[in-house]
Design a protein around this motif. Structure first.
Motif, short mmCIF file in Angstrom:
data_model
loop_
_atom_site.label_atom_id
_atom_site.label_comp_id
_atom_site.label_asym_id
_atom_site.label_seq_id
_atom_site.Cartn_x
_atom_site.Cartn_y
_atom_site.Cartn_z
N LYS A 118 0.77 -1.22 -0.04
CA LYS A 118 -0.14 0.14 -0.04
C LYS A 118 0.91 1.23 0.11
O LYS A 118 0.34 2.35 0.10
CB LYS A 118 -0.89 0.07 1.17
CG LYS A 118 -1.97 -1.09 1.13
CD LYS A 118 -3.30 -0.16 1.75
CE LYS A 118 -4.62 -1.03 1.10
NZ LYS A 118 -5.04 -1.99 1.84
N THR A 179 -4.92 4.53 -1.55
CA THR A 179 -5.97 4.29 -0.84
C THR A 179 -6.95 3.45 -1.89
O THR A 179 -8.24 3.02 -1.43
CB THR A 179 -6.45 5.50 -0.60
OG1 THR A 179 -6.79 6.33 -1.88
CG2 THR A 179 -5.89 6.41 0.44
N ARG A 180 -6.66 3.37 -3.21
CA ARG A 180 -7.67 2.42 -3.84
C ARG A 180 -6.74 1.99 -5.16
O ARG A 180 -5.70 2.39 -5.49
CB ARG A 180 -8.75 3.34 -4.42
CG ARG A 180 -8.39 4.61 -5.18
CD ARG A 180 -9.53 5.04 -5.92
NE ARG A 180 -9.04 5.90 -7.17
CZ ARG A 180 -9.01 7.27 -7.14
NH1 ARG A 180 -9.35 7.80 -6.03
NH2 ARG A 180 -8.18 7.99 -8.15
N THR A 236 -5.67 8.47 8.02
CA THR A 236 -5.17 7.51 6.90
C THR A 236 -5.40 6.00 7.67
O THR A 236 -5.94 5.06 6.93
CB THR A 236 -3.84 7.50 6.15
OG1 THR A 236 -3.77 9.11 5.94
CG2 THR A 236 -3.68 6.76 5.17
N GLY A 239 -8.86 4.75 8.32
CA GLY A 239 -9.78 4.65 6.93
C GLY A 239 -10.78 5.52 7.27
O GLY A 239 -11.93 5.43 6.81
#
Ligand code: SER
Length: 587
Positions: A118, A179-180, A236, A239
């Motif tokens: 990530k 994040t995606r 962060t 979430g």
């Protein structure tokens, strides 16, 4: 994770790696005339980054309170705040890129358990001032970050500093959380604002000193300066949808939810109030605590409080809620920042005073604004009308501009500035510029001499034991002050010496120079110096220097007598019949 946990985890990790913990410095920079507030953890460390020896060694870490108001218009969205805490670690000529990157990686992956897949990275792509940062890129690759997650970006993105106009700076490597999956476009990267990559940490490799003529000279000592925004990191990690879900905000958001009772989405307003009151609480409670005023830091503080109050009124929240919010923050932060707890009374008291001041005129000002709207031409509010809103109703120009924008109207800011100048007040444009990083101008010296003039008048009255002495004339340049007053004979040498000593002893007491607005009547009642004449009914500014001096005056002034230096009378002579003239300097 809670704020307190992340603070401790971070500090502990770096202490375990040989760093000494240092205290958060004041929000008011010590020796930097180019910015109003401390904007990063490195800011108070500049002398050490430039090569001075730090008493605690070459590896330091801390949590620094910071203020950045450049993005104040964005506050209310999911991520922007005017106050934040920065976790930081520094190498003062000790470790450099490799070790710094390794520690950051370890802290994120081993301590915070962030999935390394990530993590994305950016590094400096290179230009005429400094080469492409292949060293950092290699460090990241060696730690297992895939090449397609390492982005080379230009100076605009991967260069940090200096904090003001000059000083230490260099290329940085930034760490992002992905994040995606989906890209927003071809070539989507951390340089986009699409939200795919959220920046969490910045490691600056300070190798250069930017000079006043814009050159980048190599620094003798190579440093590392890293900074991680605490709230951003928690947001962060958690979430969350917005930073206001972080635990330091929860009690405040709960209170706001409870007191708001109107039938529309008030998310933005509540966040603005939560943000601005937090920042105001830290400004008021700072060890070098400031109070609302019309210049410099005090003006930013005033703007924040007044803006919070306007939004509170807009969503029908009682002004009393604002000090309640501040009290919640004091509880939340008093362990991490003891000065906030120690200054509790002062914070609440000053906040209430400023709210009272503005609340009295806010509604009348708003009514005036509504009236104005009907008469304006070309959808534009004149500088004069904006100045009236400022002068009579206490509307900071930024509030007027914001109100106008909400109705699709513009404001003649230049016209406002001209009116402002005409009233011989230091324009907040000056402080804005400084805030952006402009250098201190001659205005500052003039302001100090102006403050010295007030001290001089008060000292003359005392030393000559004559309460009927008043100002007959004053002329101040950046070099000296000239002051005329009514008195029938020359001063003796002893008297001159005594006046100097009085002024210097007051300067040494580090007295705050404060400004408050009141009616002429009230100013007279309080015994303020000044020409009352026919200004009946007007609101005037009264500058106080401790209990030593109180004068009606437009400013600008120094914020504290300690900045004045040494006062020296250079000449005492006759000006005209019954009027003496003193020239003096600050050394
Ligand atoms: N000074 C750098 C920043 O503000 C790292 O701390 O991002």
């Amino acid at each position: 994770m809670k704020a307190s946990e992340l603070r401790e985890k971070y500090i502990q990790y770096f202490v375990n790696h040989g760093h000494a913990r240092i205290k958060s410095a004041s929000l008011i920079p010590d020796n930097d005339p180019t910015v109003l507030f401390t904007t990063a953890g490195m800011h108070p460390l500049v002398p050490y980054l430039m090569g001075e020896k730090h008493p605690l060694g070459k590896r330091l870490t801390n949590v620094q309170k910071c203020i950045r108001t450049g993005d104040i218009d964005e506050v209310g969205d999911n991520t922007h705040c005017t106050f934040f805490e920065m976790l930081g670690n520094w190498s003062l000529g000790d470790y450099f890129k490799e070790e710094s990157i390794k520690m950051s990686y370890e802290f994120l992956v081993d301590e915070l358990k962030i999935d390394k897949e990530k993590i994305a990275i950016s590094v400096f792509e290179g230009d005429e001032d400094a080469p492409r940062d292949e060293v950092s890129a290699k460090c990241w690759k060696d730690l297992g970050i895939a090449a397609d997650k390492i982005f080379y970006l230009p100076k605009k993105h991967n260069w940090w500093g200096p904090a003001g106009l000059t000083g230490p700076c260099g290329p940085d490597t930034e760490i992002f959380i992905i994040t995606r999956e989906e890209d927003c476009c071809d070539g989507c990267s951390p340089a986009c604002n699409c939200g795919k990559y959220v920046e969490i940490w910045n490691n600056v490799f300070m190798e250069y000193n930017k000079t006043a003529d814009g050159k980048y000279e190599p620094l003798k000592q190579k440093n590392v300066d890293t900074g991680m925004g605490l709230e951003r990191m928690l947001f962060t990690l958690g979430g969350y949808k917005s930073v206001y879900e972080v635990d330091v905000f929860t009690p405040v958001m709960k209170l706001l939810d409870k007191v708001v009772n109107i039938d529309k989405d008030t998310t933005k307003e509540k966040r603005i109030i939560a943000d601005h009151i937090r920042t105001a609480t830290f400004m008021l409670g700072d060890e070098k605590g400031i109070t609302p005023s019309n210049v410099d830091q005090g003006y930013i503080l005033r703007r924040l409080i007044r803006r919070a109050l306007r939004f509170a009124r807009q969503i029908e929240i009682s002004p009393d809620t604002l000090p309640e919010i501040s009290a919640l923050y004091i509880e939340i932060y008093k362990d991490a920042y003891p000065e906030i707890g120690e200054n509790k009374e002062k914070i609440i008291d000053e906040l209430k005073k400023e709210i009272d001041r503005f609340d009295k005129t806010l509604n009348r000002g708003l009514a005036e604004f509504e009236k104005l709207k009907q008469y304006i031409q070309n959808n534009r509010i004149s500088g004069k009308a904006a100045f009236r809103l400022y002068d009579t109703f206490g509307f900071p120009i930024e509030i007027t501009i914001e109100l106008a924008a909400e109705s699709g109207i513009t404001v003649d800011k230049e016209g406002f500035d001209a009116c402002f100048k005409e009233h011989q007040q230091k324009s907040q444009a000056g402080s804005e510029q400084r805030f952006k990083g402009g250098l201190a101008d001659a205005g500052e010296q003039t302001a100090k001499l102006h403050t010295a003039t007030h001290l001089l008048l008060a000292a003359l009255k005392k030393v000559l034991n004559d309460n009927s002495i008043y100002q007959r004339g004053s002329n101040i340049t950046a070099e000296r002050l000239r002051f005329d007053f009514n008195f029938g004979r020359p001063l003796t040498e002893e008297e001159i010496k005594e006046v100097e000593e009085q002024v210097n002893s007051v300067i040494k007491q580090n007295l705050k120079v404060t400004c408050s607005e009141m009616s002429v009547e009230k100013a007279r009642e309080e015994g303020a110096e000044g020409a009352f004449g026919d200004r009946y009914g007007e609101v005037v500014k009264v500058y106080s220097i401790g209990n030593f001096s109180k004068e009606i005056c437009g400013g600008p002034h120094a914020t504290n007598t300690k900045d004045l230096g040494t006062f020296k009378i250079t000449k005492e002579q006759s000006s005209s019949a019954g009027v003496r003239r003193i020239r003096a300097v600050l050394e």
